[in-house]
Every structure is written in C-alpha cells, then in structure tokens.
Design a protein around this motif. Structure first.
Motif, PDB file in Angstrom:
ATOM      1  N   PRO A  46       0.832  -1.204   0.000  1.00 13.85           N
ATOM      2  CA  PRO A  46       0.000   0.000   0.000  1.00 13.85           C
ATOM      3  C   PRO A  46       0.870   1.260   0.000  1.00 13.85           C
ATOM      4  O   PRO A  46       1.983   1.245   0.549  1.00 13.85           O
ATOM      5  CB  PRO A  46      -0.795  -0.110   1.315  1.00 13.85           C
ATOM      6  CG  PRO A  46      -0.673  -1.541   1.730  1.00 13.85           C
ATOM      7  CD  PRO A  46       0.615  -2.042   1.188  1.00 13.85           C
ATOM      8  N   SER A  48       0.613   3.840   1.726  1.00 14.62           N
ATOM      9  CA  SER A  48       0.884   4.293   3.096  1.00 14.62           C
ATOM     10  C   SER A  48       2.047   3.556   3.753  1.00 14.62           C
ATOM     11  O   SER A  48       2.605   3.999   4.747  1.00 14.62           O
ATOM     12  CB  SER A  48      -0.371   4.128   3.958  1.00 14.62           C
ATOM     13  OG  SER A  48      -0.772   2.762   3.957  1.00 14.62           O
ATOM     14  N   ASP A  49       2.448   2.379   3.203  1.00 16.64           N
ATOM     15  CA  ASP A  49       3.555   1.590   3.788  1.00 16.64           C
ATOM     16  C   ASP A  49       4.908   1.893   3.151  1.00 16.64           C
ATOM     17  O   ASP A  49       5.919   1.296   3.519  1.00 16.64           O
ATOM     18  CB  ASP A  49       3.274   0.086   3.628  1.00 16.64           C
ATOM     19  CG  ASP A  49       2.177  -0.388   4.570  1.00 16.64           C
ATOM     20  OD1 ASP A  49       1.671   0.449   5.340  1.00 16.64           O
ATOM     21  OD2 ASP A  49       1.826  -1.592   4.514  1.00 16.64           O
ATOM     22  N   ASP A  83      -3.884   4.841  -4.191  1.00 15.18           N
ATOM     23  CA  ASP A  83      -4.684   3.651  -3.888  1.00 15.18           C
ATOM     24  C   ASP A  83      -5.558   4.007  -2.686  1.00 15.18           C
ATOM     25  O   ASP A  83      -5.614   5.184  -2.284  1.00 15.18           O
ATOM     26  CB  ASP A  83      -3.795   2.421  -3.644  1.00 15.18           C
ATOM     27  CG  ASP A  83      -2.876   2.564  -2.425  1.00 15.18           C
ATOM     28  OD1 ASP A  83      -3.051   3.546  -1.655  1.00 15.18           O
ATOM     29  OD2 ASP A  83      -2.000   1.707  -2.225  1.00 15.18           O
ATOM     30  N   GLU A  84      -6.197   3.032  -2.069  1.00 15.75           N
ATOM     31  CA  GLU A  84      -7.114   3.332  -0.959  1.00 15.75           C
ATOM     32  C   GLU A  84      -6.396   3.941   0.244  1.00 15.75           C
ATOM     33  O   GLU A  84      -6.997   4.646   1.050  1.00 15.75           O
ATOM     34  CB  GLU A  84      -7.841   2.048  -0.527  1.00 15.75           C
ATOM     35  CG  GLU A  84      -8.851   1.581  -1.562  1.00 15.75           C
ATOM     36  CD  GLU A  84      -9.437   0.222  -1.215  1.00 15.75           C
ATOM     37  OE1 GLU A  84      -9.050  -0.343  -0.177  1.00 15.75           O
ATOM     38  OE2 GLU A  84     -10.267  -0.268  -1.994  1.00 15.75           O
ATOM     39  N   SER A  85      -5.089   3.668   0.373  1.00 15.88           N
ATOM     40  CA  SER A  85      -4.362   4.118   1.578  1.00 15.88           C
ATOM     41  C   SER A  85      -3.757   5.509   1.439  1.00 15.88           C
ATOM     42  O   SER A  85      -3.311   6.099   2.412  1.00 15.88           O
ATOM     43  CB  SER A  85      -3.254   3.111   1.921  1.00 15.88           C
ATOM     44  OG  SER A  85      -2.202   3.200   0.976  1.00 15.88           O
ATOM     45  N   GLY A  86      -3.649   6.041   0.206  1.00 13.32           N
ATOM     46  CA  GLY A  86      -3.058   7.369   0.056  1.00 13.32           C
ATOM     47  C   GLY A  86      -2.607   7.638  -1.365  1.00 13.32           C
ATOM     48  O   GLY A  86      -2.765   6.807  -2.262  1.00 13.32           O
ATOM     49  N   LYS A  87      -2.025   8.827  -1.574  1.00 15.35           N
ATOM     50  CA  LYS A  87      -1.546   9.177  -2.923  1.00 15.35           C
ATOM     51  C   LYS A  87      -0.053   9.497  -2.891  1.00 15.35           C
ATOM     52  O   LYS A  87       0.505   9.823  -1.834  1.00 15.35           O
ATOM     53  CB  LYS A  87      -2.343  10.357  -3.485  1.00 15.35           C
ATOM     54  CG  LYS A  87      -2.240  11.635  -2.687  1.00 15.35           C
ATOM     55  CD  LYS A  87      -3.088  12.714  -3.343  1.00 15.35           C
ATOM     56  CE  LYS A  87      -2.915  14.036  -2.575  1.00 15.35           C
ATOM     57  NZ  LYS A  87      -3.669  15.131  -3.181  1.00 15.35           N
TER      58      LYS A  87
END
Length: 683
Positions: A46, A48-49, A83-87
């Motif tokens: 993701p 965010s990771d 994605d769903e976790s961030g840009k």
C-alpha cells in the motif's frame, strides 16, 4: 567451447571494447561474470507503507494528467497516483513519450525507488507494468551486473540468454560421488541458474556448486605447488648473523613478543635443511615490514640475493626508501635497487645487469621482478607482500629462476587460522597478534547518511590542522539499478562543498597505473588533502599524516575489508578516526557494523564476521578482491571451503597426478580454468 565475444550476434567493435573494460574478452569470461546482486520483484505494498530509501512496487490508479517540466537539461515527467491508503507523486526523467502511455484512470503497477523531496515521499523513475505483466515477474530474481558507462544490464542479459540457450556449454567434470556426497548441482544448471534463477532456493543451489568449484580448483593448484616445493632441498641454507641482532637491539622501538617469536621462526627456517615456505599474518601496522627487512639483511650477510615484491609502485618506492634509511643508519654493506614498470629502458638494463652480476643483493619492486629478462645470480629469498594479489603462477615464477629460493609471504588480511591453513596449504603460518605499544587506537563511529554534513565539517577541521582524509565509495561511476555512492560524482560533489583551497582528487582501479601512481604520490606528499577512492587504496601506501577514513555505503563491504581500509589511517603520531556511513537502516547490517565500532582487532573481527554470516546471506556483502575469487567468499562460505578442501585431499590421495580416467575432465578443467596460474606446475 570458448569463443571470442565478437562471434556473438550483436557484438561489434564498440561493444567489445566496453566488455574489455570490465574484464570480459571471451564467452567463458561472460559466463563467469556473475551478477553482483539481484533485484527481487515482491508483492505490491500500500502507498501508506512506502519507506524512504527502499525499492518497492505499488498497485495504483493514475489520478492526474501527465506534466512535463524542463529543469536545466532534464525533462521531468510527473503524475500523481493513488490507492485506498493514500496518494504519491511519481517522477521520470527524459521520458516525455510517457504522456502517450500514462492515461488518467488507468490501473498500473509502478516499481522504483522511494525518495524524499521537500518533506514528501515520491517514487523516482519506476518501471511500469500492467497488473498481468507484473504477475509474470512476481517473486522472480533479476540479475544486476557491474557495468561501465555505455554498457547496459540489458545488453549483458541478452547475450547471456542467447549463449545459455546453446546446448552442451561444458562437460560435467566433477565425479558423481562428490556431487552426491556434497549435494552439488550439475555444472551446466549452476551456470544458467546463477544468472537467471527462478527463485531464491535455485540461486542458493547454483551458487553453492560454483563456489565449491572455485575453491576446489584453487586448493588443488596450491596442493600441487606444495608437492613441488616439499621435494626441493634448501640450496640456500643460511647461518644466523650478528648484524640482525644488533639492529633489533638498537631500533628506536622494542619489537613486540609476537614480532620476536615470528622473527625466530623465520630465522630457524632460513637456517634449515628444508626450504622456507612461511606466511606471516598480522594486522595493518603490526610491524611485518621490519621482519621482511631483517630476513633480507640475513640473506645478504649469507651471500644471497633477496627480492621483495609488492602490488603497487608507490608501495615499492616507500619500502625502498625505508630500507635505504635503515641501511644508512646501521652502515649495512649491501646494495639495494628499485625495479618497477615505470623505470626507463636504460634504468632497467642497468638494474638487470646489477642483478645478473650479483652486485645488487636487495631487490625491491612490483611485478617487474618476474619479467622474463631478469636473471638472478643467487636468489635465496623471495618475499611477497599482500600475497592474495599475486596468483599462484606469479609466486611460482620467482621460484623458478635457478634453484628454488626460500619464500616468505606477508599478509595484513585477517583470516582465521583454520581457513588460512586451507587457503595457504603450501605455507607454514606465523601470526603477529600484537600492535606496537605507541599506536593510538583509532576512534570509530557508525552513522546514517544524515550525519554527512557533520562529517564534512570534521574533515575540514582536520585538514585545517594539517591532516589528510580518505573517503571510500563502493563504485567507480554511476551504475544502473544500484543506489550507492560512486567516486566520480562524489568527487565533483565534494569539490562544490569544500572551500576551493582544499585539494580533492580521486583514485580508482580503472585508471592507468601511471595515473594511479601520480595520485598516490601526490597524496603521500601532502599535495592532495582529501582522496576519494574505491577499495584500491586497501593495499595502499603509508601516509602517517592521514587521520580520517570515511566509508560511504559501509554495508556494501565485508567487515574484514572495512578493517583493512581502516588500517590506512592511525599510522602516525596523531589521533585517527574512522567514520562508517550506513546507506540504509537495516538492523542486521547495523549489528554487523557495530562489531567494527567496538574492536580494532582484525582477527576478532574476521571471526565475528564468520559467526554472523549464514550460508544463505548472499545479497550484497562480499570480501571483494580477497584471493580474487569471483563468487566465493572465504568468510561467508567457510563451510563450503572446508568441504572443498576435504574433497581436494581425497582426490589427490587417490590420484596425485590426476591421471585416472574419472579425473580426466577435472584435470582438463583445472588446466583451462587456471591456465595462467598453472603453467609451471607440470600438469
């Protein structure tokens, strides 16, 4: 069958020259040009990771149009993806055509390096995949090769794939019983899988076989050399002399107990009926050179010539000048000469004549000492410094001029005794494990890249106090797919950071010998304050005025090699410092480097290095250069080294001359694989 590179499709004159620059001139060289590391295609993570300084893949949707900006001579292509976790912003350089590929709303997988720019993370210059295309490479290992400017990894991969597609690359030469006993893969499988492994397990299987082969061939060569020297009587048996005792008594410092014990072993060998074949191991600065000089003086007093061969001209000159000083101080009745590649033709003729007549009895030099034209009158002692830089053939070449001489090998490479016995099977071993009392211990620190500005300030302060510094980089020039500092760019960068009056220069192995000598001599003379170099300085010169050693990407070197590099400082009266810059913050690597932080004892460090490395630990760390193995690493592969030694012993016990039918292919392989080193072994 070995062929010239030009015979391969797609290799013209220009490409052939580029390959020669990295030491590849035929198909055998190409097959043995193993990847320096591998790129592993893992599951996308993701957004965010994502972590700074890592290479990662993300599955994202392109959320903006494509922006192309001109920044100086670069065209910078930028999009934003999410994605769903961030840009995250994604950037490419000089690829304006991507505006036709990257469409808003498309779902793609980007794989590249994550960097921080103006406090925000971004992905730089990633590869672009459709989800289906990424699925095909998922979990695969892609080879990364050492390159030179103008040569790409794609070129090497393409040539290797076409070469490996041909059948019957080589005949299996290792008897089946050894392959079964040591669980070794087929030779052809190993060559193919080391370049293009399907997974990590296959890579480890291939690597184990190739490492075993390399060690086995080397040990067989050394054992065959040992048999030859053991048969020879000592034609130059000597007597102890008062001169050496007087020098030891009157030196401005006391020899350590370890030095005295080693000297008595050398003295006893020189007086013995059997030829001396001795390895003296001792840390940088432990005082091996004075023992070499004492042995040469003893030979001279007994009417014999001695030759000291070292790897670099600058080091040869330093030894020569140090010997002349000793000669003058003690009024020695010997004639010393210096012989190197840069001597003029006239100087060489004169010096050859002095050697042939016996007028010169102390000869110090480089590979020039084993040129065919030299005839020694009574060569009784040969000393080689940093033995692993000279092949078996070169050591043998000096010993075949007339009656075989006594051989003394000096090495500052800390190899645990158990391994040294295998590697130097033809030599008795002495270890100098004490440092002279006056030496100030080097102060060490292991730090992250954020410490650099402080390090530069510290180096400038040392330079202003009249001292000098080394900065070591792992690479000569920028390399595709490798995020590591390189000498050429780093030198330019430093010249922009430090004041103009501080002279900064660079040194690397691809420079011509004459250029290297000029740089090292200028550094030794204090004309260069900061020297940016690859590990070529590891076997360097004595610069007592150098007090700082800074190593970039320290995680890319083996501990023993880092310790060798550290030994370039701390050689004078001033406090010296070593700064290891860790290019990433992996905990295991920090643990390894911490060993250097705590200890200045090379043998302790080598032993700890051995404990820390498991047989599967093969990504990135290598004692490059040690004994010039292409793939084997005596620390990491200590267990394979032991099994190869066991196999070599068994083979030679059964068949000393390799004449049995089951060893015919092995004998042929041994001759071709190490032809240069085995010409003199009578195989």
């Amino acid at each position: 069958m070995k062929r010239a590179l030009r015979e391969l499709k797609g290799v013209g004159e220009k490409t052939e020259k580029l390959f020669r620059k990295i030491g590849i001139s035929d198909t055998d060289d190409l097959l043995r040009y193993y990847p320096r590391t591998y790129d592993s295609y893992e599951e996308p993570v993701p957004v965010s990771d994502l972590e700074e300084g890592t290479a990662a893949a993300v599955r994202v949707t392109v959320t903006t149009g494509v922006y192309v900006n001109q920044v100086r001579n670069l065209q910078v292509v930028t999009i934003t993806a999410a994605d769903e976790s961030g840009k995250i912003p994604v950037v490419w350089f000089n690829m304006p055509y991507l505006r036709n590929t990257l469409k808003k709303g498309s779902v793609l997988i980007f794989r590249g390096r994550v960097v921080r720019k103006q406090k925000h993370l971004q992905i730089e210059h990633p590869e672009i995949f459709t989800p289906a295309a990424y699925e095909e490479v998922l979990h695969s290992l892609q080879p990364i090769y050492g390159l030179t400017a103008g040569l790409t990894g794609k070129t090497i991969v393409k040539l290797l794939k076409s070469l490996l597609a041909e059948q019957n690359l080589q005949m299996e030469y290792l008897p089946e019983e050894y392959r079964e006993r040591y669980q070794l893969a087929d030779a052809n499988f190993a060559v193919s899988a080391i370049h293009f492994p399907k997974n990590r397990e296959q890579l480890l299987i291939a690597r184990k076989r190739l490492v075993f082969d390399e060690f086995l061939l080397f040990i067989l060569a050394v054992q065959l050399l040992k048999e030859k020297t053991e048969e020879a009587p000592n034609c130059f048996s000597m007597k102890k002399t008062w001169t050496t005792e007087q020098i030891i008594e009157n030196l401005p410092y006391r020899l350590t107990n370890a030095q005295l014990n080693t000297w008595h072993e050398i003295e006893r060998d020189l007086c013995g009926e059997a030829l001396m074949s001795r390895l003296v191991q001792g840390d940088v600065g432990s005082g091996k050179t004075i023992l070499a000089f004492l042995a040469m003086i003893m030979a001279s007093e007994n009417g014999c010539q001695s030759a000291l061969m070292v790897p670099t001209e600058v080091l040869a000159r330093q030894h020569y000048e140090a010997f002349l000083k000793l000669k003058e101080e003690y009024g020695l009745a010997c004639t010393a000469i210096l012989l190197t590649g840069s001597n003029t033709a006239k100087e060489k003729r004169e010096r050859y004549a002095m050697i042939a007549s016996g007028e010169a009895d102390i000869i110090i030099g480089t590979h020039a000492l084993i040129q065919e034209r030299i005839e020694y009158q009574r060569l009784g002692l040969v000393i080689t410094d940093e033995q692993h830089r000279f092949g078996v053939k070169q050591r043998e070449a000096l010993t075949t001029k007339g009656n075989p001489p006594n051989v003394l090998v000096m090495s500052a490479t800390p190899i645990p005794r158990t391994l040294a016995i295998i590697l130097y099977g033809d030599l008795d071993i002495s270890i100098i494990d004490e440092l002279p009392a006056k030496r100030l211990p080097i102060k060490n620190c292991v730090v992250g890249t954020s410490y650099r500005p402080k390090a530069y300030t510290f180096i400038e302060k040392q330079v202003r106090e009249g001292r000098q510094a080394y900065i070591i980089c792992p690479m000569v020039e920028e390399s595709e797919g490798l995020d590591a500092e390189n000498v050429l760019d780093y030198t330019k960068k430093l010249q922009g950071i430090f004041p103009k009056d501080i002279r900064i220069s660079h040194l690397h192995g691809k420079m011509k010998p004459k250029e290297k000598n000029q740089v090292m001599e200028a550094f030794a003379a204090g004309e260069i304050q900061i020297l940016v170099s690859t590990t070529v300085v590891e076997v360097g010169v004595n610069v007592p005025n150098a007090t700082v050693m800074m190593v970039e990407n320290a995680e890319r070197f083996g501990l023993a090699q880092l310790h060798q590099l550290r030994g370039r400082v701390g050689r004078g009266e001033y406090q010296s410092y070593c700064i290891f810059i860790q290019g990433n913050d992996v905990k295991e690597i920090s643990k390894r480097l911490e060993i250097l932080n705590k200890s200045n004892d090379g043998f302790f460090i080598a032993g700890e290095d051995l404990k820390l490395r498991g047989p599967g630990d093969l990504f990135g760390i290598r004692q490059s250069g040690l004994l010039e193995f292409k793939i084997g690493d005596i620390y990491q592969d200590a267990d394979i080294l032991r099994t190869a030694s066991e196999a070599a012993g068994e083979i030679l016990a059964l068949d000393p001359d390799l004449t049995l039918p089951q060893h015919a292919a092995l004998k042929e392989k041994l001759i071709s694989y190490m032809r240069d080193d085995l010409e003199n072994l009578g195989l």
